[in-house]
Motif scaffolding. Structure first.
Motif, PDB file in Angstrom:
ATOM      1  N   ASP A   1     -20.639  -5.664  -4.219  1.00 42.98           N
ATOM      2  CA  ASP A   1     -22.043  -5.765  -3.802  1.00 42.98           C
ATOM      3  C   ASP A   1     -22.270  -6.931  -2.856  1.00 42.98           C
ATOM      4  OD1 ASP A   1     -22.678  -3.691  -5.632  1.00 42.98           O
ATOM      5  OD2 ASP A   1     -22.896  -5.133  -7.259  1.00 42.98           O
TER       6      ASP A   1
ATOM      7  N   HIS B   1      -8.910  -8.692  -0.350  1.00 43.24           N
ATOM      8  CA  HIS B   1      -8.310  -7.524   0.280  1.00 43.24           C
ATOM      9  C   HIS B   1      -9.434  -6.635   0.822  1.00 43.24           C
ATOM     10  CE1 HIS B   1      -6.259  -3.555   0.423  1.00 43.24           C
ATOM     11  NE2 HIS B   1      -5.186  -4.273   0.670  1.00 43.24           N
ATOM     12  N   PRO B   2      -9.227  -5.964   1.968  1.00 41.24           N
ATOM     13  CA  PRO B   2     -10.287  -5.123   2.555  1.00 41.24           C
ATOM     14  C   PRO B   2     -10.875  -4.096   1.590  1.00 41.24           C
ATOM     15  CG  PRO B   2      -8.513  -5.410   4.136  1.00 41.24           C
ATOM     16  CD  PRO B   2      -8.045  -6.042   2.850  1.00 41.24           C
ATOM     17  N   SER B   3     -10.059  -3.517   0.713  1.00 42.20           N
ATOM     18  CA  SER B   3     -10.569  -2.517  -0.228  1.00 42.20           C
ATOM     19  C   SER B   3     -11.568  -3.134  -1.201  1.00 42.20           C
ATOM     20  CB  SER B   3      -9.409  -1.883  -1.008  1.00 42.20           C
ATOM     21  OG  SER B   3      -8.737  -2.834  -1.805  1.00 42.20           O
TER      22      SER B   3
ATOM     23  N   VAL C   1     -20.446 -10.883  -1.103  1.00 43.97           N
ATOM     24  CA  VAL C   1     -19.249 -11.642  -0.739  1.00 43.97           C
ATOM     25  C   VAL C   1     -19.479 -13.103  -1.099  1.00 43.97           C
ATOM     26  CG1 VAL C   1     -17.700 -12.365   1.119  1.00 43.97           C
ATOM     27  CG2 VAL C   1     -18.668 -10.051   1.126  1.00 43.97           C
TER      28      VAL C   1
ATOM     29  N   LEU D   1     -10.638  -3.826  -8.617  1.00 44.06           N
ATOM     30  CA  LEU D   1     -11.590  -2.795  -8.208  1.00 44.06           C
ATOM     31  C   LEU D   1     -12.317  -2.140  -9.381  1.00 44.06           C
ATOM     32  CD1 LEU D   1      -9.590  -1.149  -5.274  1.00 44.06           C
ATOM     33  CD2 LEU D   1     -11.716  -2.467  -5.078  1.00 44.06           C
TER      34      LEU D   1
ATOM     35  N   GLN E   1       0.826  -1.209   0.000  1.00 47.54           N
ATOM     36  CA  GLN E   1       0.000   0.000   0.000  1.00 47.54           C
ATOM     37  C   GLN E   1       0.859   1.258   0.000  1.00 47.54           C
ATOM     38  OE1 GLN E   1      -3.654   0.142   0.042  1.00 47.54           O
ATOM     39  NE2 GLN E   1      -3.032   2.184  -0.619  1.00 47.54           N
TER      40      GLN E   1
ATOM     41  N   GLU F   1     -16.442  -2.377  -9.851  1.00 46.04           N
ATOM     42  CA  GLU F   1     -17.254  -1.158  -9.816  1.00 46.04           C
ATOM     43  C   GLU F   1     -18.032  -0.958 -11.113  1.00 46.04           C
ATOM     44  OE1 GLU F   1     -14.687   1.708  -6.834  1.00 46.04           O
ATOM     45  OE2 GLU F   1     -14.003   1.491  -8.904  1.00 46.04           O
TER      46      GLU F   1
ATOM     47  N   LEU G   1     -13.472  -5.922  -0.493  1.00 45.62           N
ATOM     48  CA  LEU G   1     -14.661  -6.238   0.302  1.00 45.62           C
ATOM     49  C   LEU G   1     -15.524  -4.995   0.522  1.00 45.62           C
ATOM     50  CD1 LEU G   1     -12.951  -8.576   2.915  1.00 45.62           C
ATOM     51  CD2 LEU G   1     -14.744  -9.266   1.318  1.00 45.62           C
ATOM     52  N   ALA G   2     -14.896  -3.834   0.599  1.00 45.15           N
ATOM     53  CA  ALA G   2     -15.635  -2.593   0.834  1.00 45.15           C
ATOM     54  C   ALA G   2     -16.423  -2.139  -0.388  1.00 45.15           C
ATOM     55  CB  ALA G   2     -14.669  -1.492   1.268  1.00 45.15           C
ATOM     56  N   VAL G   3     -15.989  -2.520  -1.582  1.00 44.50           N
ATOM     57  CA  VAL G   3     -16.588  -2.028  -2.820  1.00 44.50           C
ATOM     58  C   VAL G   3     -17.638  -2.981  -3.386  1.00 44.50           C
ATOM     59  CG1 VAL G   3     -16.049  -1.659  -5.277  1.00 44.50           C
ATOM     60  CG2 VAL G   3     -14.704  -0.519  -3.508  1.00 44.50           C
TER      61      VAL G   3
END
Length: 264
Positions: free
Chosen positions: A243, A235-237, A245, A219, A157, A223, A239-241
């Motif tokens: 719709d 990766h957390p990023s 899992v 990503l 990162q 999107e 999972l955050a984006v």
């Protein structure tokens, strides 16, 4: 959302298990969709030489998006369908800016002919015997499908943030590795933008696409599509984006979701 007309899936950490295999169950589900006329398009950051290892699972449509969108490979014909490469001048400029901003950076170049590396670039995977090493201006002699940057001290990162700030919009910078390895593509070239070109050709709207991924290079694709799934191991990023899992890649998460969506 209606039943998808096209499936786009990443490979490593997504469709492919930790041991590098595709399970018989996953293979059966892909074949079932292919028989129904639903293409399962592999959309991977892998270079062609690694992507070929799983081309036996692509299906009758015979297309795969490789090197984060820089190459569409016609598997059935074993030939190039489309390239979106990094021009030499742009790549060299970006590498210079990164090296100035982050001393200790080392670079490699992926082309259709394979990989070429600076002497300081420490590759984690086996290399072809023919892979040349040398100064960047000598190994970067033609358009590149991917420019790779590695650092042995920073975390991914941290390196990504610094490289993006240095390069700006000259190249697209992303990463998908557990080690500190950046992958750079030509401006506007991502998994999403090449998938969009492919879908336009096939007459498929983005709302009719379901996609799966696990790392930051996925990503843009997640999107863009109508329905997106992050793997449970993502990766957390990601999972955050996404719709939804999907189960872990070692639990055949992609296949299990597809079996449910398509009643396969």
């Amino acid at each position: 959302m209606t039943t998808p007309r096209l499936v786009a899936t990443d490979l490593d950490g997504t469709l492919v298990r930790s041991d590098g295999t595709v399970s018989p169950y996953t293979h059966d589900v892909i074949e079932a969709l292919d028989a129904r006329g639903v293409p399962v398009v592999f959309v991977t950051g892998r270079p062609l030489r690694w992507a070929e290892e799983v081309f036996g699972y692509v299906g009758a449509h015979g297309l795969a998006i490789v090197s984060n969108g820089a190459l569409v490979w016609d598997v059935a014909r074993d030939a190039v369908d489309l390239t979106r490469a990094v021009p030499v001048a742009d790549g060299l400029e970006a590498c210079t800016l990164i090296r100035e901003a982050v001393p200790g950076s080392a670079f490699a170049v992926e082309t259709l002919d394979g990989i070429a590396l600076e002497p300081e670039f420490l590759e984690r995977h086996p290399l072809p015997d023919s892979a040349p090493r040398g100064p960047l201006d000598r190994i970067f002699r033609g358009p590149a499908l991917k420019v790779l940057a590695r650092h042995e001290e920073l975390d991914p990162q941290e390196f990504w943030t610094a490289a993006e700030e240095a390069v700006g919009e000259r190249l697209v910078v992303t990463w998908s590795s557990a080690s500190t390895l950046l992958e750079m593509s030509a401006p506007g070239v991502t998994k999403a933008s090449t998938l969009a070109l492919l879908c336009e050709r096939m007459g498929v709207d983005r709302s009719e696409v379901v996609a799966f991924g696990d790392m930051p290079n996925d990503l843009p694709m997640l999107e863009w599509v109508g329905r997106s799934y992050a793997m449970a191991n993502a990766h957390p990023s990601v999972l955050a984006v996404a719709d939804h899992v999907a189960p872990d890649h070692d639990d055949d998460g992609v296949a299990r979701v597809l079996a449910g969506l398509f009643d396969a």
